[in-house]
Write an enzyme that holds these catalytic residues in place. Structure first.
Site, PDB file in Angstrom:
ATOM      1  N   CYS A 111      -3.786  14.554  -4.933  1.00 12.70           N
ATOM      2  CA  CYS A 111      -4.250  13.796  -3.830  1.00 12.70           C
ATOM      3  C   CYS A 111      -3.909  14.740  -2.532  1.00 12.70           C
ATOM      4  O   CYS A 111      -4.416  14.483  -1.469  1.00 12.70           O
ATOM      5  CB  CYS A 111      -4.082  12.471  -3.764  1.00 12.70           C
ATOM      6  SG  CYS A 111      -4.887  11.504  -5.055  1.00 12.70           S
ATOM      7  N   HIS A 249      -3.693   9.405   3.710  1.00 15.87           N
ATOM      8  CA  HIS A 249      -4.347   9.654   2.531  1.00 15.87           C
ATOM      9  C   HIS A 249      -4.983   8.035   2.420  1.00 15.87           C
ATOM     10  O   HIS A 249      -4.504   7.095   2.603  1.00 15.87           O
ATOM     11  CB  HIS A 249      -3.543   9.883   1.163  1.00 15.87           C
ATOM     12  CG  HIS A 249      -4.108   9.522  -0.128  1.00 15.87           C
ATOM     13  ND1 HIS A 249      -5.526  10.341  -0.205  1.00 15.87           N
ATOM     14  CD2 HIS A 249      -3.736   9.071  -1.226  1.00 15.87           C
ATOM     15  CE1 HIS A 249      -5.517  10.036  -1.608  1.00 15.87           C
ATOM     16  NE2 HIS A 249      -4.736   9.345  -2.066  1.00 15.87           N
ATOM     17  N   ASN A 279     -10.871   6.469  -3.116  1.00 16.89           N
ATOM     18  CA  ASN A 279     -10.147   7.496  -3.229  1.00 16.89           C
ATOM     19  C   ASN A 279     -10.735   8.745  -3.798  1.00 16.89           C
ATOM     20  O   ASN A 279     -10.779   8.875  -4.855  1.00 16.89           O
ATOM     21  CB  ASN A 279      -8.768   7.056  -4.189  1.00 16.89           C
ATOM     22  CG  ASN A 279      -7.655   8.050  -4.173  1.00 16.89           C
ATOM     23  OD1 ASN A 279      -7.925   9.133  -3.642  1.00 16.89           O
ATOM     24  ND2 ASN A 279      -6.679   7.694  -4.777  1.00 16.89           N
TER      25      ASN A 279
END
Ligand code: UT7
Length: 368
Positions: A111, A249, A279
């Protein structure tokens, strides 16, 4: 002193929406559980490959910068869900935008891949190796999802975004960053099935089992991002009150709220879009940055703080000074091919392709 200013930005979200209600028809879950535990209401499922998503985002970022693809000297593609490992994703983008012979490489820190890519590209500009760069964060998680596992299937989505960096004499772009990794906790997030280890045991590409310790990742995410935020601000002699917008994030609203509290930034100065996309791994921060700009939440000269975490477990935070321009120079006409299929149907077709290739493979115990 040379800086690496962000002069272009662009996103590409595939149009098919998978809602929590769609998921509760497929799995033992509910809209209530997903919203209360994660803040996520829907996510996108792509009908095209990763290169296509990355290319459209890149074309839009180039138009926003007013630059031709042929003038780009470096392409960094951040992802963990490659169409191919060889050739890499960045070379595909180089060909599509006509940037030959620009340097082109992929970065995989899960990520945090976009933010790590932003670091390496900015460093190569500051040291004079290249004068500009295109940095992409793009992810196609849906083909690698275990759609029978409610622990993970409700959390992720597909998407892409890109930025253009250019050498500048003004103090813009990344001013400081902290990069780190909790390697001893790497087993808390492992996608079994993505990699040569599994291919050599007869696992068909796309068949996965997710090893996922949500609570431990949650704890490390808050700890890693909050520490990295404090570290970068301290290095620049700045305080949380100097931060105009925190663009973190986007994995879970509760993680974002816990981070904001520990970083001493009130939620009014935090950008959140996890409710729309879930996500998207490396794409979350650049997509959030694009949307913050579109919504007028980034003013000229703003100080931005961009924390991230991901598999590895990697973590980081970047302090970024925005430039004077907050609107695109031009619009790109790049578009994804049209899609008529609802998201559950795209998933159903994807699952149909995930059949074992042979009787020999079917008898193997690939994830043992
Ligand atoms: O970018 C890196 C990617 N990783 C992450 O972002 C993960 C970070 N972690 C998280 O976001 C949270 O830990 C989760 C959202 C994954 C889980 O939230 P939680 O509050 O830690 O829930 P939990 O794991 O403690 O599970 C609570 C209950 C369990 O049932 P029991 O054992 O209490 O009976 C789970 O089985 O919720 C159950 N559960 C679900 N129920 C309905 C787990 N997933 C679901 C689901 N729907 N989708």
């Amino acid at each position: 002193m040379t800086y690496a200013a962000i002069t272009g930005w662009g996103k590409c979200l595939p149009p098919a929406v998978l809602t929590n209600h769609d998921l509760s028809a497929m799995l033992d879950t509910s809209d209530d559980w997903i919203v209360s535990r994660t803040g996520i209401r829907e996510r996108r499922i792509s009908h095209v490959g990763l290169e296509e998503l990355g290319y459209v985002a890149a074309a839009r970022a180039l138009a926003a910068a007013g630059l031709a693809g042929s003038s780009i000297e470096l392409i960094v593609f951040g992802t963990c869900s490659h169409d191919d490992q060889v050739p890499n994703m960045a070379s595909g983008i180089q060909r599509r935008i006509g940037a030959e012979p620009a340097a082109a490489y992929d970065i995989n820190t899960a990520c945090t891949s976009f933010l790590y890519g932003l670091s390496t590209a900015s460093a190569l500009i500051r040291t004079g190796v290249v004068k500009n760069a295109l940095v992409i964060g793009a992810e196609l998680i849906s083909p690698f999802m275990d759609w029978s596992d409610r622990d993970v299937a409700v959390l992720f989505g597909d998407g892409a975004a890109a930025v253009v960096l250019e050498a500048s004499g003004r103090e813009e772009g990344v001013l400081a960053e902290k990069l780190g990794c909790y390697g001893e906790a790497r087993e808390t997030l492992r996608v079994q099935g993505m990699g040569g280890l599994y291919a050599n045991r007869g696992v068909l590409y796309g068949i996965t089992r997710w090893q996922f310790e949500g609570q431990e990742i949650f704890r490390r995410a808050v700890q890693g991002m909050a520490g990295a935020c404090e570290d970068t601000l301290t290095r620049l002699h700045l305080k949380p009150a100097d931060v105009d917008l925190l663009v973190p994030h986007q994995a879970n609203l509760r993680i974002i709220e816990a981070l904001a509290k520990r970083a001493h930034v009130p939620m009014e100065r935090v950008y959140v879009n996890v409710q729309r996309y879930g996500n998207m791994s490396s794409a979350t921060v650049p997509v959030a940055l694009c949307e913050a700009l579109e919504e007028g939440r980034v003013r000229p000269g703003a100080l931005l703080l961009l924390p991230g975490f991901g598999g590895g477990l990697s973590f980081c935070a970047h302090v970024l000074r925005w430039g004077e321009r907050t609107t695109p120079r031009q619009q790109s006409d790049a578009e994804l091919p049209p899609n008529e299929m609802p998201a559950p149907e795209i998933i159903r077709r994807c699952l149909e392709r995930k059949t074992r290739p042979s009787a020999a493979a079917a008898s193997a115990t690939p994830f043992a």
